[in-house]
Design an enzyme around this catalytic site. Structure first.
Site, PDB file in Angstrom:
ATOM      1  N   LYS A  22      76.095  95.485  76.379  1.00  0.00           N
ATOM      2  CA  LYS A  22      76.120  96.879  76.337  1.00  0.00           C
ATOM      3  C   LYS A  22      77.268  97.454  75.175  1.00  0.00           C
ATOM      4  CE  LYS A  22      78.843  98.943  79.414  1.00  0.00           C
ATOM      5  NZ  LYS A  22      79.763 100.083  79.101  1.00  0.00           N
ATOM      6  N   ASN A  23      78.341  96.831  75.230  1.00  0.00           N
ATOM      7  CA  ASN A  23      79.623  97.246  74.488  1.00  0.00           C
ATOM      8  C   ASN A  23      79.522  96.842  73.121  1.00  0.00           C
ATOM      9  OD1 ASN A  23      80.269  98.621  76.912  1.00  0.00           O
ATOM     10  ND2 ASN A  23      81.984  97.513  77.001  1.00  0.00           N
ATOM     11  N   CYS A 116      86.684 110.033  83.245  1.00  0.00           N
ATOM     12  CA  CYS A 116      85.867 109.393  84.138  1.00  0.00           C
ATOM     13  C   CYS A 116      87.044 109.038  85.211  1.00  0.00           C
ATOM     14  CB  CYS A 116      85.051 108.263  83.628  1.00  0.00           C
ATOM     15  SG  CYS A 116      86.265 106.961  82.935  1.00  0.00           S
ATOM     16  N   ARG A 121      90.376 109.309  79.265  1.00  0.00           N
ATOM     17  CA  ARG A 121      89.745 108.942  77.962  1.00  0.00           C
ATOM     18  C   ARG A 121      89.858 109.830  77.007  1.00  0.00           C
ATOM     19  NH1 ARG A 121      85.829 105.076  80.124  1.00  0.00           N
ATOM     20  NH2 ARG A 121      85.868 104.374  78.141  1.00  0.00           N
ATOM     21  N   ASP A 305      88.091  94.874  81.705  1.00  0.00           N
ATOM     22  CA  ASP A 305      86.627  95.208  82.101  1.00  0.00           C
ATOM     23  C   ASP A 305      86.474  94.190  83.156  1.00  0.00           C
ATOM     24  OD1 ASP A 305      84.921  96.451  79.332  1.00  0.00           O
ATOM     25  OD2 ASP A 305      86.173  97.257  80.707  1.00  0.00           O
ATOM     26  N   ARG A 397      74.521 101.274  84.947  1.00  0.00           N
ATOM     27  CA  ARG A 397      75.008 101.697  83.572  1.00  0.00           C
ATOM     28  C   ARG A 397      75.078 100.561  82.696  1.00  0.00           C
ATOM     29  NH1 ARG A 397      79.828 105.235  83.179  1.00  0.00           N
ATOM     30  NH2 ARG A 397      79.589 104.497  81.260  1.00  0.00           N
TER      31      ARG A 397
END
Ligand code: EPZ
Length: 417
Positions: A22-23, A116, A121, A305, A397
């Site tokens: 994803k990243n 978030c 952020r 993460d 997500r």
């Protein structure tokens, strides 16, 4: 609102194939805005954040066609430079379109991402660095109004702090800037290396000159290309931790072990038996889980993460452990939920103290952010009985087919409305 029903206790055994990252996909999708030519991307993970980024590109005028696991993108009609709050608020990586839009069109109106669960952020590092390329910007009602009347001009920029997103935004922007740009104190996550490989294949002139310094010479034209995005190291790390947690035996396929060397070494220290080949890792969890102290850090340090997932594992360790969260200011949202399952975790500032020898108890739980939600699944598969995890939109997500992948290796997870 969708939930997951998770039955424990299970031992995981079998093989899991890792999906695309994803990243890595998010900055690469944003970077397609630099090009008017056809770009085909393979191995994008089927997760919500990717859908959101594609909707954002379409809102800017990109033409996107799906062809099985390939996505074809063309921007020749790309005319809009407005990225709306409705899209950016759910996926903070939306700010990554700012750099390419300024590089290509010299102007952009992009919503500030907003905060978030894990932190505020901010994007000050992105904006300060872009202003060094000649960008003028104002923040008006939650939007960045930016323009570069004379186009972007190459410059020497040293990031005040290591930032993955700011490094990505500036690398992409500098590709079309006039002249040479030197970026130093860059983040060097593997996903950034994948972005640079993509941009070089597109015809951009980029070279790493030191570990954290990159030199970019602006180009005028770019090529058509097709590109396969790298595998997701955080997904891989999550499943490795799941195997260690359940004294399981998993073969994790489709990942280059070199990019998760730090995590592998830590799991070996904790007692897991790990062997690795070019594109796969085999892990055998041990009965005894040894305690260890960890602090999160930019790559190649231990990734923030994987902090929540590792915390679950350390609850099962033979003694007390400590985790320091050095990247985000509020990334312990999973602790309250884990404590409701019988964990004994206390927080002081950015340091968590984790008592060992915990027997998790099944409970009804609330997911708060992407990685916290997967840590609840890990705790639930080692808890006797049925746990319910609410708000699993957080999970969707960033984890492709997670319950399918885990059920295939012995978990008992059901998605219910
Ligand atoms: C990327 O976020 C990842 N997201 C995050 O993954 C990951 O946790 C993070 O990097 C750190 O590795 C994507 O790649 C899409 P940063 P990013 O800029 O770029 C502060 C996940 O779970 N900062 O490296 O936003 C910031 O607040 C997600 O997949 C500023 O102060 O992270 C944070 O404290 C979560 N000003 C620290 O720096 C800025 O302008 C690191 O942030 C930018 C960042």
């Amino acid at each position: 609102m969708k939930k997951l029903e998770v039955f424990g206790v299970v031992k995981l055994k079998g093989q899991i194939t890792i999906s695309g990252s994803k990243n890595a996909s998010l900055p690469i999708l944003a970077a397609t805005l630099l090009s008017n030519k056809k770009i085909s991307l393979n191995n994008l993970p089927k997760v919500k954040d990717i859908e959101t980024m594609i909707s954002l590109l379409k809102s800017l005028g990109s033409i996107v066609e799906y062809n099985k696991k390939t996505i074809n993108i063309k921007n020749n009609k790309q005319v809009k430079t407005f990225a709306s709050y409705s899209l950016v608020k759910t996926m903070r990586a939306g700010i990554l379109v700012l750099g390419p839009l300024l590089a290509k069109f010299g102007k952009a109106k992009v919503s500030l991402p907003g905060g978030c669960a894990i932190g505020t952020r901010p994007v000050d590092i992105h904006l300060e660095a872009l202003s060094k390329l000649g960008v003028k910007y104002k923040i008006i009602q939650g939007y960045v109004h930016a323009n570069a009347p004379k186009g972007l001009i190459g410059a020497n920029i040293k990031f005040p702090k290591i930032s993955v997103g700011a490094t990505e935004n500036l690398i992409i922007a500098a590709c079309l800037a006039k002249g040479k740009t030197i970026l130093s104190n860059c983040a060097i996550e593997p996903e950034i290396k994948d972005l640079v490989n993509f941009l070089k294949k597109m015809g951009c002139n980029i070279k790493w000159t030191t570990k954290r310094t990159i030199k970019i010479k602006g180009v005028n034209t770019v090529n058509e290309l097709d590109y396969k995005v790298m595998a997701d190291r955080i997904e891989a790390g999550t499943y490795l931790i799941a195997a260690a947690l359940t004294e399981g035996n998993l073969k994790i396929r489709g990942i280059n072990p070199k990019i998760i060397n730090t995590e592998i070494n830590i799991l070996k220290k904790i007692g897991a038996k790990i062997t690795q080949k070019k594109n796969e890792i085999v892990i055998q969890g041990s009965k005894k889980i040894k305690n260890i102290n960890i602090k999160t850090a930019p790559y190649p340090g231990f990734p923030t993460d994987l902090q929540a997932q590792m915390m679950v594992l350390l609850c099962k360790a033979n003694k007390k452990s400590y985790i320091r969260e050095e990247i985000f200011e509020n990334r312990f949202m999973h602790v309250a939920e884990l404590n409701r399952m019988g964990a004994k975790i206390s927080i002081k500032g950015n340091k968590a103290t984790i008592q060992g020898n915990i027997k998790f108890k099944a409970a009804e739980l609330m997911a708060t952010d992407l990685r916290a939600s997967v840590s609840l699944i890990l705790a639930a598969i080692t808890s006797k009985g049925k746990s319910i995890i609410n708000r699993i939109y957080h999970l969707d997500r960033g984890y492709e087919d997670i319950e399918k992948k885990l059920n295939k290796v012995g978990a008992k997870i059901k998605r219910i409305n």
